[in-house]
Design a protein around this motif. Sequence first.
Motif, PDB file in Angstrom:
ATOM      1  N   LEU A  48       0.828  -1.204   0.000  1.00  0.00           N
ATOM      2  CA  LEU A  48       0.000   0.000   0.000  1.00  0.00           C
ATOM      3  C   LEU A  48       0.863   1.255   0.000  1.00  0.00           C
ATOM      4  O   LEU A  48       0.607   2.215  -0.745  1.00  0.00           O
ATOM      5  CB  LEU A  48      -0.926   0.000   1.214  1.00  0.00           C
ATOM      6  CG  LEU A  48      -2.085  -0.988   1.169  1.00  0.00           C
ATOM      7  CD1 LEU A  48      -2.708  -1.158   2.559  1.00  0.00           C
ATOM      8  CD2 LEU A  48      -3.153  -0.526   0.173  1.00  0.00           C
ATOM      9  N   THR A  71      -7.540  -2.182  -3.608  1.00  0.00           N
ATOM     10  CA  THR A  71      -6.553  -1.384  -2.873  1.00  0.00           C
ATOM     11  C   THR A  71      -7.214  -0.632  -1.728  1.00  0.00           C
ATOM     12  O   THR A  71      -6.696  -0.592  -0.605  1.00  0.00           O
ATOM     13  CB  THR A  71      -5.848  -0.397  -3.816  1.00  0.00           C
ATOM     14  OG1 THR A  71      -5.186  -1.129  -4.852  1.00  0.00           O
ATOM     15  CG2 THR A  71      -4.831   0.447  -3.068  1.00  0.00           C
ATOM     16  N   SER A  74      -8.097  -3.035   0.979  1.00  0.00           N
ATOM     17  CA  SER A  74      -6.884  -3.451   1.690  1.00  0.00           C
ATOM     18  C   SER A  74      -6.483  -2.414   2.730  1.00  0.00           C
ATOM     19  O   SER A  74      -6.096  -2.752   3.856  1.00  0.00           O
ATOM     20  CB  SER A  74      -5.737  -3.661   0.701  1.00  0.00           C
ATOM     21  OG  SER A  74      -6.027  -4.680  -0.226  1.00  0.00           O
ATOM     22  N   ALA A  75      -6.582  -1.127   2.361  1.00  0.00           N
ATOM     23  CA  ALA A  75      -6.236  -0.063   3.301  1.00  0.00           C
ATOM     24  C   ALA A  75      -7.222  -0.009   4.461  1.00  0.00           C
ATOM     25  O   ALA A  75      -6.842   0.287   5.600  1.00  0.00           O
ATOM     26  CB  ALA A  75      -6.188   1.277   2.582  1.00  0.00           C
TER      27      ALA A  75
END
Length: 504
Positions: A48, A71, A74-75
């Motif tokens: 990330l 993404t 995921s963060a």
Amino acid sequence: MKKPLLKLSILLVAFTFFNACQNEDYLENKEESIILEEQKEALTISELNAIINESLTATGTFDWKDVDEHTLWSAVVRGNNILTIGYGQEGESFAELKTDRLKSTLEDVLQIVEDNEGYTRNRESVVEHDIINVVDVKVEHLETIKQLFNKEGVRYLEPNGYNHYEVVNNARSSSGCDKNGAYIDPAHYTTISPNNAQVSWHFHQHNIPQAWNYSTGSGITIGLIDTGVSASQPLLNSSGINDGYSSGRFVQKYGTFIDSNWWWSSNYDGPDDKCGHGTAMASTMAAPRNDNGMPVGVAYNANLVAYRATEDVLLNDYHERKGVSSALTALGNRSDVKIISMSIGYLWSIGNIKDAVKYANSKGKLIFAAGGTSTSFTNGYGVIFPATMSETVAVTGVDDGSNYERCEVCHSGSKIDFTIIMEGDNNTSKAPPVLGFYNGDRRYTGGSSVATATTAGIAALVWAKHPTWTKTQVLNKLKQSAEFYPNKNSSFGYGNIDALQAVQ
């Protein structure tokens, strides 16, 4: 305060311990450690951060709206499962009264979250913001992100709990903090009445002492959003702010920062500074002019409303971001507050703060923001958020040489509006002296932070001279008194302000 997620294997080992140890600490760690089977494929923190670095290197900025669903998810996973949702139509940042349409949009958003996450909303899974159209929710499933990603009525999705980026640059959570007193070289101040009141050397560079013949800030209230004001510095508390030539004014302190590992907690940490940065900014703007032999503030007769909204100057934590947005809306609602000073920031835009800045701006507040002071985290970057916003007035520091050069630790760029002298040419002078954290202490502090506080103080002088003016009129007067006006320099805006010219 900021704990990394534990691996699933640790959680499985800990499960047998759960039945015997249902104490608060264990429950806290358990909730923060849940990673579902689908989340094993979430991007790592290193991956990330590499995406963020690539954007910052290529464009000078980063925005979560530019990443894909996976993404973003995921963060969220790596950020304590906190998803911040800005809802409403594009540009609909706030609403003092929610329309039926906004209420319906929020309900649709929350229903998507509940249906995919399998919970019924409660205080531990949904946190609504006042006034700004923002809600924070607990999210574990990628499908939730997918359904929200292109939903009409969703302005943005941000992982506001993701606070790991600074790790790659070795930033410390104590960025900008200093509670230690220091010896002040007498060459760095002059004395005036009453009896040894001290005027910082940089005040003279902007003709601030001469401006006091016309205005001292009386009747104007400045809002400070920072780390608070020290309870141990009486000259910035009710007991000492009215003394000597300073009279008839008030100081008020509030706290919107929450120091908790529970993201949904409402356990406010109080109004008092624990860092030192906010105390220095308050001193620069409003320290009293008395006979204590201490530094005087620019607007030494202005009122001060200080918010402890952050832990330090770096807005890298969920509670700091929420604290700043809450302080902005609170100050926006106060008719007596004319000016807001923020010597804090981050490398890229933060949605809930951006919405709150727009709200305060709509209420006629003149908002000053620091252009950026280099730490191990921000070094090498341009103007930082929220100084990048058109609704704020961006300030940075320069040296006193004949050619404009930014101070050693200051940022510059096209977003800068004004500059304040913070050091001597070739770094031959120290930063300006200010009141210290403790009674009787002084210390040095500078950078774009003090430049911003200094400018906010000058604005208070102007507004006190013309109390019926609007923020636009005050801002125009500041521009007209600056060195480059009517032109604007590509790195330093309108340049150094002449306070005397501004109040005449």
